[in-house]
Design a protein around this motif. Sequence first.
Motif, PDB file in Angstrom:
ATOM      1  N   VAL A  86      69.401  19.360  32.891  1.00  0.00           N
ATOM      2  CA  VAL A  86      69.014  17.955  32.964  1.00  0.00           C
ATOM      3  C   VAL A  86      69.547  17.221  31.741  1.00  0.00           C
ATOM      4  CG1 VAL A  86      67.050  16.373  32.816  1.00  0.00           C
ATOM      5  CG2 VAL A  86      66.979  18.308  34.402  1.00  0.00           C
ATOM      6  N   THR A  87      70.270  16.114  31.959  1.00  0.00           N
ATOM      7  CA  THR A  87      70.794  15.274  30.877  1.00  0.00           C
ATOM      8  C   THR A  87      70.407  13.833  31.157  1.00  0.00           C
ATOM      9  OG1 THR A  87      72.684  16.752  30.525  1.00  0.00           O
ATOM     10  CG2 THR A  87      72.847  14.530  29.628  1.00  0.00           C
ATOM     11  N   VAL A  88      69.488  13.285  30.365  1.00  0.00           N
ATOM     12  CA  VAL A  88      68.987  11.939  30.596  1.00  0.00           C
ATOM     13  C   VAL A  88      68.772  11.228  29.261  1.00  0.00           C
ATOM     14  CG1 VAL A  88      67.878  12.445  32.809  1.00  0.00           C
ATOM     15  CG2 VAL A  88      66.627  12.847  30.684  1.00  0.00           C
ATOM     16  N   ASP A  89      68.634   9.904  29.319  1.00  0.00           N
ATOM     17  CA  ASP A  89      68.334   9.133  28.115  1.00  0.00           C
ATOM     18  C   ASP A  89      66.866   9.272  27.721  1.00  0.00           C
ATOM     19  OD1 ASP A  89      70.953   8.276  27.981  1.00  0.00           O
ATOM     20  OD2 ASP A  89      70.576   6.405  29.051  1.00  0.00           O
ATOM     21  N   MET A  90      65.978   9.238  28.730  1.00  0.00           N
ATOM     22  CA  MET A  90      64.544   9.324  28.462  1.00  0.00           C
ATOM     23  C   MET A  90      63.901  10.303  29.446  1.00  0.00           C
ATOM     24  SD  MET A  90      63.493   5.353  27.696  1.00  0.00           S
ATOM     25  CE  MET A  90      61.848   5.878  27.200  1.00  0.00           C
ATOM     26  N   LEU A  91      62.911  11.059  28.954  1.00  0.00           N
ATOM     27  CA  LEU A  91      62.242  12.047  29.787  1.00  0.00           C
ATOM     28  C   LEU A  91      60.736  11.963  29.590  1.00  0.00           C
ATOM     29  CD1 LEU A  91      62.111  14.624  31.576  1.00  0.00           C
ATOM     30  CD2 LEU A  91      62.378  15.956  29.464  1.00  0.00           C
TER      31      LEU A  91
END
Length: 202
Positions: free
Chosen positions: A157-162
């Motif tokens: 998973v690669t995201v700005d916000m989690l």
Amino acid sequence: AAGYEPHVVIDDRSSRVRVAVSNDNLVHVRDLTSIRGAVYSTGSYAQLHVARTADGVRVERPHTGALSFEIFGFSRQAIEVDVPSGSHLEIAGCGGADVFGIAGGTTVHSLDGHVTLTDLQGTVDVRSDDGYVSATNVRGDRLALASNDGHLALKNVTVDMLQARTLDGSIKADALSVTNDANLQTSDGSINIALAPNANLA
């Protein structure tokens, strides 16, 4: 035909919903619901309705609230929906969901059943009232996962916000990379995080 980036809304509280990418940029809906055997019911099982909307397609089974007893046999409540990859998907109510390949953003609310997410892009917001949530190969600006009773599993998973929260269950992440803020919380269970090699620990 609803365009390359339709807003697809699905509301079928009793059915497990499977959403995948169509190979012709059209929206296809299949009702796989079947009830066989000797069944007593206080009302008829509601039909699935599919309609064009101003910005896409709505798939809905009216909630009748009818009480039924299955005496002998088996039942299966499930629907399959294929959509263009650029669709914005909103599952307002379901009995669990499996979502594959959506790039325009995904929202899911499962009333009773686990949710699996695979190869998604965009903003993803998923909540399960009873069941685990699994996210694999998700890329986007924001990923929010929540379960009232079930574990959370994140892989690649690669995201700005989690945001990942469960009231009862563990949280496990493998190859996780978050650019900005990450908040992982469980009220009863372990948290195990393995970051991607280039992830910023700070």
